[in-house]
Design a protein around this motif. Sequence first.
Motif, PDB file in Angstrom:
ATOM      1  N   PRO A 203       0.833  -1.203   0.000  1.00  0.00           N
ATOM      2  CA  PRO A 203       0.000   0.000   0.000  1.00  0.00           C
ATOM      3  C   PRO A 203       0.869   1.255   0.000  1.00  0.00           C
ATOM      4  CG  PRO A 203      -0.659  -1.539   1.737  1.00  0.00           C
ATOM      5  CD  PRO A 203       0.648  -2.020   1.215  1.00  0.00           C
ATOM      6  N   VAL A 204       0.444   2.259  -0.761  1.00  0.00           N
ATOM      7  CA  VAL A 204       1.191   3.513  -0.863  1.00  0.00           C
ATOM      8  C   VAL A 204       0.253   4.681  -0.598  1.00  0.00           C
ATOM      9  CG1 VAL A 204       2.493   5.050  -2.394  1.00  0.00           C
ATOM     10  CG2 VAL A 204       2.847   2.572  -2.526  1.00  0.00           C
ATOM     11  N   LEU A 205       0.662   5.550   0.297  1.00  0.00           N
ATOM     12  CA  LEU A 205      -0.018   6.823   0.513  1.00  0.00           C
ATOM     13  C   LEU A 205       0.802   7.890  -0.189  1.00  0.00           C
ATOM     14  CD1 LEU A 205      -2.109   8.680   1.847  1.00  0.00           C
ATOM     15  CD2 LEU A 205      -0.659   8.710   3.892  1.00  0.00           C
ATOM     16  N   PHE A 206       0.217   8.502  -1.201  1.00  0.00           N
ATOM     17  CA  PHE A 206       0.922   9.522  -1.981  1.00  0.00           C
ATOM     18  C   PHE A 206       0.353  10.890  -1.657  1.00  0.00           C
ATOM     19  CE2 PHE A 206       1.210  11.916  -6.123  1.00  0.00           C
ATOM     20  CZ  PHE A 206       2.527  12.304  -5.931  1.00  0.00           C
ATOM     21  N   LEU A 207       1.227  11.785  -1.204  1.00  0.00           N
ATOM     22  CA  LEU A 207       0.843  13.138  -0.820  1.00  0.00           C
ATOM     23  C   LEU A 207       1.617  14.131  -1.666  1.00  0.00           C
ATOM     24  CD1 LEU A 207       1.026  12.630   3.052  1.00  0.00           C
ATOM     25  CD2 LEU A 207      -1.021  12.511   1.615  1.00  0.00           C
TER      26      LEU A 207
ATOM     27  N   SER B 140      -3.693  12.051  -1.651  1.00  0.00           N
ATOM     28  CA  SER B 140      -4.168  13.304  -1.076  1.00  0.00           C
ATOM     29  C   SER B 140      -3.088  14.362  -1.294  1.00  0.00           C
ATOM     30  CB  SER B 140      -4.504  13.158   0.416  1.00  0.00           C
ATOM     31  OG  SER B 140      -5.193  14.318   0.869  1.00  0.00           O
ATOM     32  N   VAL B 141      -3.274  15.508  -0.669  1.00  0.00           N
ATOM     33  CA  VAL B 141      -2.300  16.589  -0.782  1.00  0.00           C
ATOM     34  C   VAL B 141      -1.457  16.659   0.485  1.00  0.00           C
ATOM     35  CG1 VAL B 141      -3.504  18.004  -2.474  1.00  0.00           C
ATOM     36  CG2 VAL B 141      -4.099  18.215  -0.046  1.00  0.00           C
ATOM     37  N   LEU B 142      -0.242  17.135   0.330  1.00  0.00           N
ATOM     38  CA  LEU B 142       0.641  17.331   1.477  1.00  0.00           C
ATOM     39  C   LEU B 142       0.232  18.574   2.247  1.00  0.00           C
ATOM     40  CD1 LEU B 142       3.169  15.970   2.691  1.00  0.00           C
ATOM     41  CD2 LEU B 142       4.562  17.478   1.269  1.00  0.00           C
TER      42      LEU B 142
ATOM     43  N   LYS C 142       3.938   2.347   2.453  1.00  0.00           N
ATOM     44  CA  LYS C 142       4.946   3.362   2.179  1.00  0.00           C
ATOM     45  C   LYS C 142       4.258   4.712   1.991  1.00  0.00           C
ATOM     46  CE  LYS C 142       8.282   0.242   1.828  1.00  0.00           C
ATOM     47  NZ  LYS C 142       9.404   0.163   2.795  1.00  0.00           N
ATOM     48  N   ILE C 143       4.905   5.753   2.460  1.00  0.00           N
ATOM     49  CA  ILE C 143       4.427   7.119   2.258  1.00  0.00           C
ATOM     50  C   ILE C 143       5.379   7.827   1.313  1.00  0.00           C
ATOM     51  CG2 ILE C 143       3.877   9.320   3.355  1.00  0.00           C
ATOM     52  CD1 ILE C 143       3.357   7.775   5.945  1.00  0.00           C
ATOM     53  N   VAL C 144       4.835   8.355   0.230  1.00  0.00           N
ATOM     54  CA  VAL C 144       5.631   9.045  -0.791  1.00  0.00           C
ATOM     55  C   VAL C 144       5.119  10.477  -0.903  1.00  0.00           C
ATOM     56  CG1 VAL C 144       6.326   9.082  -3.220  1.00  0.00           C
ATOM     57  CG2 VAL C 144       6.009   6.884  -2.038  1.00  0.00           C
ATOM     58  N   CYS C 145       6.022  11.440  -0.846  1.00  0.00           N
ATOM     59  CA  CYS C 145       5.644  12.854  -0.885  1.00  0.00           C
ATOM     60  C   CYS C 145       6.400  13.586  -1.982  1.00  0.00           C
ATOM     61  CB  CYS C 145       5.963  13.536   0.449  1.00  0.00           C
ATOM     62  SG  CYS C 145       5.205  12.778   1.888  1.00  0.00           S
ATOM     63  N   THR C 146       5.728  14.523  -2.619  1.00  0.00           N
ATOM     64  CA  THR C 146       6.395  15.462  -3.516  1.00  0.00           C
ATOM     65  C   THR C 146       6.179  16.864  -2.960  1.00  0.00           C
ATOM     66  OG1 THR C 146       4.424  15.593  -4.927  1.00  0.00           O
ATOM     67  CG2 THR C 146       6.159  14.043  -5.581  1.00  0.00           C
ATOM     68  N   ALA C 147       7.211  17.677  -3.016  1.00  0.00           N
ATOM     69  CA  ALA C 147       7.137  19.020  -2.455  1.00  0.00           C
ATOM     70  C   ALA C 147       7.902  19.995  -3.333  1.00  0.00           C
ATOM     71  CB  ALA C 147       7.712  19.042  -1.036  1.00  0.00           C
ATOM     72  N   GLY C 148       7.477  21.236  -3.293  1.00  0.00           N
ATOM     73  CA  GLY C 148       8.218  22.320  -3.918  1.00  0.00           C
ATOM     74  C   GLY C 148       8.834  23.193  -2.835  1.00  0.00           C
ATOM     75  N   MET C 149       9.376  24.333  -3.259  1.00  0.00           N
ATOM     76  CA  MET C 149       9.948  25.274  -2.309  1.00  0.00           C
ATOM     77  C   MET C 149       9.722  26.687  -2.824  1.00  0.00           C
ATOM     78  SD  MET C 149      13.847  25.596  -0.826  1.00  0.00           S
ATOM     79  CE  MET C 149      14.559  25.947  -2.460  1.00  0.00           C
ATOM     80  N   GLY C 150       9.217  27.555  -1.954  1.00  0.00           N
ATOM     81  CA  GLY C 150       8.989  28.939  -2.330  1.00  0.00           C
ATOM     82  C   GLY C 150      10.250  29.775  -2.185  1.00  0.00           C
ATOM     83  N   ALA C 151      10.209  30.958  -2.740  1.00  0.00           N
ATOM     84  CA  ALA C 151      11.354  31.866  -2.654  1.00  0.00           C
ATOM     85  C   ALA C 151      11.656  32.258  -1.212  1.00  0.00           C
ATOM     86  CB  ALA C 151      11.090  33.107  -3.494  1.00  0.00           C
TER      87      ALA C 151
ATOM     88  N   ALA D 234       7.959   9.444   6.038  1.00  0.00           N
ATOM     89  CA  ALA D 234       7.878   9.179   4.603  1.00  0.00           C
ATOM     90  C   ALA D 234       9.013   8.261   4.161  1.00  0.00           C
ATOM     91  CB  ALA D 234       7.935  10.488   3.821  1.00  0.00           C
ATOM     92  N   SER D 235       8.697   7.377   3.240  1.00  0.00           N
ATOM     93  CA  SER D 235       9.720   6.504   2.657  1.00  0.00           C
ATOM     94  C   SER D 235      10.555   7.263   1.641  1.00  0.00           C
ATOM     95  CB  SER D 235       9.050   5.307   1.983  1.00  0.00           C
ATOM     96  OG  SER D 235       8.185   4.649   2.872  1.00  0.00           O
ATOM     97  N   ASP D 236       9.895   8.176   0.921  1.00  0.00           N
ATOM     98  CA  ASP D 236      10.558   8.951  -0.130  1.00  0.00           C
ATOM     99  C   ASP D 236       9.957  10.347  -0.174  1.00  0.00           C
ATOM    100  OD1 ASP D 236      12.038   6.674  -1.932  1.00  0.00           O
ATOM    101  OD2 ASP D 236      10.103   5.959  -1.166  1.00  0.00           O
ATOM    102  N   VAL D 237      10.822  11.358  -0.277  1.00  0.00           N
ATOM    103  CA  VAL D 237      10.393  12.739  -0.459  1.00  0.00           C
ATOM    104  C   VAL D 237      11.109  13.295  -1.684  1.00  0.00           C
ATOM    105  CG1 VAL D 237      10.276  15.062   0.503  1.00  0.00           C
ATOM    106  CG2 VAL D 237      10.045  13.077   2.016  1.00  0.00           C
ATOM    107  N   ILE D 238      10.344  13.683  -2.682  1.00  0.00           N
ATOM    108  CA  ILE D 238      10.917  14.326  -3.863  1.00  0.00           C
ATOM    109  C   ILE D 238      10.702  15.822  -3.736  1.00  0.00           C
ATOM    110  CG2 ILE D 238      10.633  14.673  -6.346  1.00  0.00           C
ATOM    111  CD1 ILE D 238      10.224  11.726  -6.648  1.00  0.00           C
TER     112      ILE D 238
END
Length: 259
Positions: free
Chosen positions: A28-32, A56-58, A147-156, A207-211
Amino acid sequence: MKIIHARNPRQEAIDALAKIFKEYKNVPVLFLSSGGSALSLLEPEILPEDLRLTVSVLDEHYVADPNERNFERLKRTEFFKAYTQPPSPKTETPPLVRGIQAPHPASPLKSGKDEKFLDPYGGEVEEAGKRFDAFLKNWIAKHSTGKIVCTAGMGADGHTAGIVPFSDAEMFENLFHNPQALSVGYTTDNKPFPQRVTATYSLLKQASDVILYAVGAEKTEAIRTLLASQERPTNEFPALFLKTLPQTTFFTDFSEARK
């Protein structure tokens, strides 16, 4: 944190996400996903067949206008459309009930026994944060091998995953470093979205992975700060926390990242 400098960091990040999903196909994977640039990584081809996925969303912009909310933007991606389509008639797996309108704006869609996605929006922001926190804890408890997988950005300004800079270090600590909370709903004077529901650092640790994906000239100083050797408090520059996580991979076009 692993750093990937590339001529095409978006494609590199997409490929990495596809590889992660393929590796976790049998669990099972939870993707945020964060909003903003992180949504640009969500191509339908990253989804392997029969992935046991909950989406869902992070973090969520807590505003009345649905066009400004991250989950609504996520729903408009081709990735989400592909994910919520009924399975092909040729597949041997039982068909999943998808695309049903949830009875409450923050209630998860059900598909068999598993939640398929969750929209955190609904009610007062603090209560929404508690409800999202309960959802995350229940998912983790239910899926011991998940597993928990997250994608994130970064602001200025260094904000990431909905965690914005705070002048009040104690309040920041209580909100985002609280080991008992995986999500919070909070209000600040940070514009244009003073109210947010976001995962905390305690969730990101699990989280298992954070991009992490950040590109462009307007983020040059922020990326330079992230990569700098000197330490700063996370309440001043929240993205620095991701640097401490070995499961974070940072994709960027910033030339100094080569060093």
